[in-house]
Design a protein around this motif. Structure first.
Motif, PDB file in Angstrom:
ATOM      1  N   ILE A  35       0.835  -1.201   0.000  1.00 40.95           N
ATOM      2  CA  ILE A  35       0.000   0.000   0.000  1.00 40.95           C
ATOM      3  C   ILE A  35       0.874   1.257   0.000  1.00 40.95           C
ATOM      4  N   ILE A  36       2.068   1.184   0.589  1.00 41.94           N
ATOM      5  CA  ILE A  36       3.021   2.289   0.493  1.00 41.94           C
ATOM      6  C   ILE A  36       3.352   2.552  -0.979  1.00 41.94           C
ATOM      7  N   ASN A  37       3.617   1.481  -1.716  1.00 37.41           N
ATOM      8  CA  ASN A  37       3.939   1.619  -3.138  1.00 37.41           C
ATOM      9  C   ASN A  37       2.772   2.224  -3.914  1.00 37.41           C
ATOM     10  N   TYR A  38       1.554   1.814  -3.564  1.00 37.37           N
ATOM     11  CA  TYR A  38       0.374   2.347  -4.247  1.00 37.37           C
ATOM     12  C   TYR A  38       0.248   3.855  -4.012  1.00 37.37           C
ATOM     13  N   VAL A  39       0.419   4.271  -2.774  1.00 38.09           N
ATOM     14  CA  VAL A  39       0.274   5.696  -2.457  1.00 38.09           C
ATOM     15  C   VAL A  39       1.373   6.505  -3.137  1.00 38.09           C
ATOM     16  N   LYS A  40       2.584   5.982  -3.142  1.00 38.25           N
ATOM     17  CA  LYS A  40       3.669   6.689  -3.816  1.00 38.25           C
ATOM     18  C   LYS A  40       3.377   6.865  -5.298  1.00 38.25           C
ATOM     19  N   SER A  41       2.843   5.828  -5.917  1.00 36.62           N
ATOM     20  CA  SER A  41       2.513   5.925  -7.344  1.00 36.62           C
ATOM     21  C   SER A  41       1.388   6.922  -7.582  1.00 36.62           C
ATOM     22  N   SER A  42       0.463   7.020  -6.638  1.00 35.23           N
ATOM     23  CA  SER A  42      -0.647   7.964  -6.768  1.00 35.23           C
ATOM     24  C   SER A  42      -0.170   9.410  -6.679  1.00 35.23           C
ATOM     25  N   MET A  43       0.972   9.619  -6.016  1.00 29.90           N
ATOM     26  CA  MET A  43       1.475  10.974  -5.800  1.00 29.90           C
ATOM     27  C   MET A  43       2.570  11.371  -6.797  1.00 29.90           C
ATOM     28  N   GLN A  44       2.888  10.489  -7.730  1.00 24.68           N
ATOM     29  CA  GLN A  44       4.019  10.747  -8.625  1.00 24.68           C
ATOM     30  C   GLN A  44       3.867  12.047  -9.418  1.00 24.68           C
ATOM     31  N   SER A  45       2.670  12.318  -9.876  1.00 20.34           N
ATOM     32  CA  SER A  45       2.457  13.492 -10.724  1.00 20.34           C
ATOM     33  C   SER A  45       2.037  14.725  -9.929  1.00 20.34           C
ATOM     34  N   SER A  46       2.002  14.598  -8.611  1.00 19.24           N
ATOM     35  CA  SER A  46       1.538  15.699  -7.776  1.00 19.24           C
ATOM     36  C   SER A  46       2.631  16.755  -7.585  1.00 19.24           C
ATOM     37  N   LYS A  47       2.226  18.013  -7.504  1.00 15.89           N
ATOM     38  CA  LYS A  47       3.141  19.106  -7.210  1.00 15.89           C
ATOM     39  C   LYS A  47       3.269  19.331  -5.701  1.00 15.89           C
ATOM     40  N   PHE A  48       2.466  18.592  -4.943  1.00 11.59           N
ATOM     41  CA  PHE A  48       2.484  18.699  -3.487  1.00 11.59           C
ATOM     42  C   PHE A  48       3.716  17.974  -2.942  1.00 11.59           C
ATOM     43  N   SER A  49       4.525  18.669  -2.168  1.00  5.89           N
ATOM     44  CA  SER A  49       5.774  18.077  -1.679  1.00  5.89           C
ATOM     45  C   SER A  49       5.875  18.049  -0.160  1.00  5.89           C
ATOM     46  N   ASP A  50       4.914  18.637   0.548  1.00  3.70           N
ATOM     47  CA  ASP A  50       4.988  18.715   2.012  1.00  3.70           C
ATOM     48  C   ASP A  50       4.439  17.452   2.672  1.00  3.70           C
ATOM     49  N   TYR A  51       4.986  16.318   2.279  1.00  3.69           N
ATOM     50  CA  TYR A  51       4.539  15.068   2.884  1.00  3.69           C
ATOM     51  C   TYR A  51       5.693  14.083   2.946  1.00  3.69           C
ATOM     52  N   PHE A  52       5.547  13.129   3.869  1.00  9.41           N
ATOM     53  CA  PHE A  52       6.523  12.053   4.003  1.00  9.41           C
ATOM     54  C   PHE A  52       5.779  10.789   4.394  1.00  9.41           C
ATOM     55  N   ILE A  53       5.999   9.714   3.657  1.00 12.99           N
ATOM     56  CA  ILE A  53       5.392   8.427   3.997  1.00 12.99           C
ATOM     57  C   ILE A  53       6.482   7.368   4.047  1.00 12.99           C
ATOM     58  N   ALA A  54       6.304   6.387   4.910  1.00 14.56           N
ATOM     59  CA  ALA A  54       7.339   5.373   5.079  1.00 14.56           C
ATOM     60  C   ALA A  54       6.731   4.078   5.588  1.00 14.56           C
ATOM     61  N   LYS A  55       7.381   2.972   5.217  1.00 11.06           N
ATOM     62  CA  LYS A  55       7.042   1.687   5.811  1.00 11.06           C
ATOM     63  C   LYS A  55       7.598   1.689   7.226  1.00 11.06           C
ATOM     64  N   CYS A  56       6.712   1.577   8.189  1.00  7.41           N
ATOM     65  CA  CYS A  56       7.158   1.685   9.578  1.00  7.41           C
ATOM     66  C   CYS A  56       6.162   0.971  10.471  1.00  7.41           C
ATOM     67  N   ASN A  57       6.677   0.176  11.389  1.00  9.55           N
ATOM     68  CA  ASN A  57       5.869  -0.433  12.431  1.00  9.55           C
ATOM     69  C   ASN A  57       5.674   0.620  13.514  1.00  9.55           C
ATOM     70  N   SER A  58       4.468   1.125  13.650  1.00 14.48           N
ATOM     71  CA  SER A  58       4.219   2.238  14.572  1.00 14.48           C
ATOM     72  C   SER A  58       4.335   1.830  16.037  1.00 14.48           C
ATOM     73  N   MET A  59       4.531   0.533  16.310  1.00 16.61           N
ATOM     74  CA  MET A  59       4.813   0.091  17.676  1.00 16.61           C
ATOM     75  C   MET A  59       6.303   0.163  18.001  1.00 16.61           C
ATOM     76  N   ASP A  60       7.132   0.348  16.991  1.00 18.72           N
ATOM     77  CA  ASP A  60       8.579   0.376  17.166  1.00 18.72           C
ATOM     78  C   ASP A  60       9.009   1.825  17.372  1.00 18.72           C
ATOM     79  N   LEU A  61       9.239   2.209  18.611  1.00 19.92           N
ATOM     80  CA  LEU A  61       9.544   3.596  18.926  1.00 19.92           C
ATOM     81  C   LEU A  61      10.818   4.070  18.242  1.00 19.92           C
ATOM     82  N   ASP A  62      11.832   3.222  18.156  1.00 16.47           N
ATOM     83  CA  ASP A  62      13.078   3.624  17.508  1.00 16.47           C
ATOM     84  C   ASP A  62      12.832   3.984  16.043  1.00 16.47           C
ATOM     85  N   SER A  63      12.046   3.158  15.353  1.00 17.01           N
ATOM     86  CA  SER A  63      11.750   3.431  13.939  1.00 17.01           C
ATOM     87  C   SER A  63      10.923   4.696  13.784  1.00 17.01           C
ATOM     88  N   VAL A  64       9.943   4.864  14.667  1.00 12.60           N
ATOM     89  CA  VAL A  64       9.124   6.072  14.631  1.00 12.60           C
ATOM     90  C   VAL A  64       9.998   7.303  14.838  1.00 12.60           C
TER      91      VAL A  64
END
Length: 260
Positions: A90-119
């Motif tokens: 689903i990360i890959n899907y969202v990235k592909s959906s945003m490829q043509s967008s001029k919006f740049s104020d975002y960051f998405i990542a594969k991350c286990n939100s229970m892992d505090l170090d990764s967060v």
């Protein structure tokens, strides 16, 4: 205190819904919004919440990004966005959906939100110290298993395990939310072992018991256009009458104010 850009001098003209019962005729399918991911919520939910609880240029964080519904609304509403998900597909899907967008104020990542170090590492990588709104739409236990990852909350079949893991996600997420700002949990109940398991109420109680927050709203939301919910003569009506249960037609939007 006011944390939005709403013009209250013209409050009669606003389309922000302040009712605790919200019924939508159908989901917004405009722009990038597509109903391609099981369990994604309707765009009207993040649209309403973002406009009511943030200002233009502020940052919205999601520990369960899903198919990008909130990101697309942040793009439309000029809010910064940060989102994590444990599902690489689903990360890959969202990235592909945003490829043509001029919006740049975002960051998405594969991350286990229970892992505090990764967060923490992801926030540090973007030089983001705090956010102004957190929106959480966790899986409803094991109704739909989104991945095979055991850290995925959709792998939880036991309510105690689910609540323990969701609590960790809340700890890791709310530490970045500014004090006196708002967060929301979108959650529905489940039916297991021939009875209703009020997952929404369990989540609400867990948050109230473990965090210094004020509960600002319990919104019951329904979308009438859902398949299986239309009309009174559908097969689900027959099944309900032939048994002893009621058809789920709602979800909860639980709105909290952080006070720590």
């Amino acid at each position: 205190m006011k944390f939005n850009d709403l013009d209250l001098k013209n409050w009669k003209d606003t389309d922000i819904c302040v009712d605790s019962l919200q019924i939508y005729p159908n989901r917004d399918k405009s722009g990038k919004h597509k109903n391609i991911y099981h369990g994604n919520f309707i765009p009207q939910i993040p649209n309403q919440l973002i406009r009511r609880y943030t200002k233009s240029g502020e940052c919205v964080f999601e520990p369960f990004m899903g198919s990008g519904t909130t990101l697309f609304e942040c793009e439309n509403l000029n809010r910064k966005y940060m989102g994590f998900d444990i599902n690489q597909n689903i990360i890959n899907y969202v990235k592909s959906s945003m490829q043509s967008s001029k919006f740049s104020d975002y960051f998405i990542a594969k991350c286990n939100s229970m892992d505090l170090d990764s967060v923490n590492q992801n926030f540090i990588s973007q030089d983001i110290n705090s956010v102004q709104f957190v929106l959480m739409h966790p899986p409803y236990m094991d109704i739909v298993k989104f991945t095979d990852d055991q850290n995925d909350l959709s792998q939880c079949s036991d309510i105690n395990e689910f609540m323990a893991k969701f609590k960790i996600v809340c700890v890791n997420s709310l530490k970045f939310l500014d004090k006196n700002r708002y967060f929301a949990v979108v959650i529905g109940d489940v039916y297991k072992n021939s009875e209703v398991l009020p997952l929404g109420f369990y989540c609400m109680d867990m948050i109230k018991q473990n965090f210094k927050v004020k509960l600002k709203g319990i919104v019951v939301k329904n979308i009438e256009g859902n398949r299986g919910k239309l009309g009174s003569g559908g097969i689900w009506t027959y099944r309900a009458l032939n048994s002893d249960y009621y058809i789920f037609k709602h979800e909860y939007i639980l709105v909290f104010k952080k006070e720590f």
